[in-house]
Design an enzyme around this catalytic site. Structure first.
Site, PDB file in Angstrom:
ATOM      1  N   ALA A 164       0.859  -1.179   0.000  1.00 33.10           N
ATOM      2  CA  ALA A 164       0.000   0.000   0.000  1.00 33.10           C
ATOM      3  C   ALA A 164       0.898   1.232   0.000  1.00 33.10           C
ATOM      4  CB  ALA A 164      -0.902  -0.020   1.226  1.00 33.10           C
TER       5      ALA A 164
ATOM      6  N   GLU B 286       5.040  -4.919   6.966  1.00 30.85           N
ATOM      7  CA  GLU B 286       4.315  -3.844   7.657  1.00 30.85           C
ATOM      8  C   GLU B 286       4.814  -3.635   9.083  1.00 30.85           C
ATOM      9  OE1 GLU B 286       2.883  -6.324   5.887  1.00 30.85           O
ATOM     10  OE2 GLU B 286       1.106  -5.603   4.805  1.00 30.85           O
TER      11      GLU B 286
ATOM     12  N   GLY C 252       0.614  -5.055   0.941  1.00 34.79           N
ATOM     13  CA  GLY C 252      -0.603  -5.154   0.134  1.00 34.79           C
ATOM     14  C   GLY C 252      -0.352  -5.778  -1.236  1.00 34.79           C
TER      15      GLY C 252
ATOM     16  N   GLU D 183      -0.476  -9.393  -0.654  1.00 34.22           N
ATOM     17  CA  GLU D 183      -1.878  -9.697  -0.343  1.00 34.22           C
ATOM     18  C   GLU D 183      -2.753  -9.660  -1.596  1.00 34.22           C
ATOM     19  OE1 GLU D 183      -1.783  -6.618   2.684  1.00 34.22           O
ATOM     20  OE2 GLU D 183      -2.174  -8.122   4.223  1.00 34.22           O
TER      21      GLU D 183
END
Ligand code: HXC
Length: 258
Positions: free
Chosen positions: A65, A132, A109, A112
């Site tokens: 992200a 993260e 992300g 993911e």
């Protein structure tokens, strides 16, 4: 539709969606994920499309992200907007098969997103990670859930707690990816897998996707019953008659998605 952060090409029944934020290693922001969901919905409703491939660049599938976008947000902001929740739900609603073609970094992300696809084909340069923890947060789109189911608790804990990257060969050994190929061959391999899937009955491929995904949602007994019933229901299709007749007549099946 004109997109700014992705490139969409439809050819031979396959929609190829390439993430395209090269200056930010394809970091996922609202715009990119919004465009991705919109392109996936288009692919879902386009009868010509029978399989979807999501790819990044050689260097990065997606490095997570967008940290710049998230850095100033408060709890109230991210909870209030349910950061990336609606987009993740949108990806999960797609019923056609989706292959992730991963080269370079698939982090946070990005890892993911790859795991939201139905399977991952990786290049030998791929690096997966849930870093993260280094940002003082944790995975938020499946890195503590899907990854644990895919590679087991010990490796998932290791990756989420240390933030270490996993190279392609370990990812293949661990069951995170289905195949690893040299980076130069990645797109050829992914597109040829997609073309193979595109030859099948689209009713049957959607049934497979639903049934395999069901195994993550329910008990074994319920899952086996679901599978058996879906298998049996496919006998209501013309494609079942055609597929079995073609086998007996020693010819290629011509599926019509009926
Ligand atoms: C924003 C990013 C970015 C990211 C890279 N960039 N990753 N920008 N968000 N996640 C940008 C860098 O700022 C830089 O821009 C450019 O891309 C190139 O990156 P470099 O760091 O200079 O490249 P390199 O040294 O090769 O290192 C590559 C890297 C590193 C290992 C991938 O960039 C990295 O560690 N990125 C962050 C990975 C990460 O922590 N991901 C998890 C994010 S949190 P400039 O402008 O400086 O040139 C997350 C949460 C998901 O994903 C859950 C949401 C609900």
């Amino acid at each position: 539709m004109a997109y700014e952060t992705i490139i969409v090409e439809v050819e031979d029944h396959v929609a190829l969606i390439t993430l395209n934020r090269p200056d930010a290693m394809n970091a996922l922001n609202d715009q990119l994920l919004g465009e991705l969901v919109s392109a996936l919905e288009d692919a879902q409703s386009n009868d010509k499309v029978r399989c979807i491939v999501i790819a990044g660049s050689d260097k990065a599938f997606a490095a997570g992200a967008d940290i710049k976008m998230m850095s100033e947000k408060s709890f109230v902001d991210v909870f209030g907007e349910d950061l990336f929740g609606p987009e993740a739900e949108g990806i999960m609603r797609i019923r056609k098969p989706i292959i992730a073609a991963v080269s370079g970094y698939a982090l946070g992300g990005g890892c993911e997103l790859a795991m939201m696809c139905d399977f991952i084909i990786a290049s030998d340069t791929a690096k997966f990670g849930q870093p993260e923890i280094n940002l003082g947060v944790m995975a938020g789109l499946g890195g503590s859930q899907r990854l644990t189911r895919f590679i087991g608790k010990s490796k998932a804990m290791d990756m989420n707690l240390t933030g270490r990257f996993m190279e392609a060969d370990e990812a293949e050994r661990s069951g995170l990816v289905s195949r690893v190929v040299p980076v130069k061959k990645l797109m050829e391999e992914a597109m040829s897998a997609a073309a193979k899937i595109a030859e099948k009955s689209a009713i049957a491929t959607m049934a497979v996707k639903e049934s395999v995904n069901r195994s993550y949602e329910t008990t074994l007994r319920e899952g086996l019953l679901f599978e058996r019933r879906v298998f049996q229901s496919l006998f209501a299709t013309e494609d079942q008659k055609e597929g079995m007749a073609a086998f007996m007549e020693k010819r290629e099946a011509q599926f019509r998605d009926k």
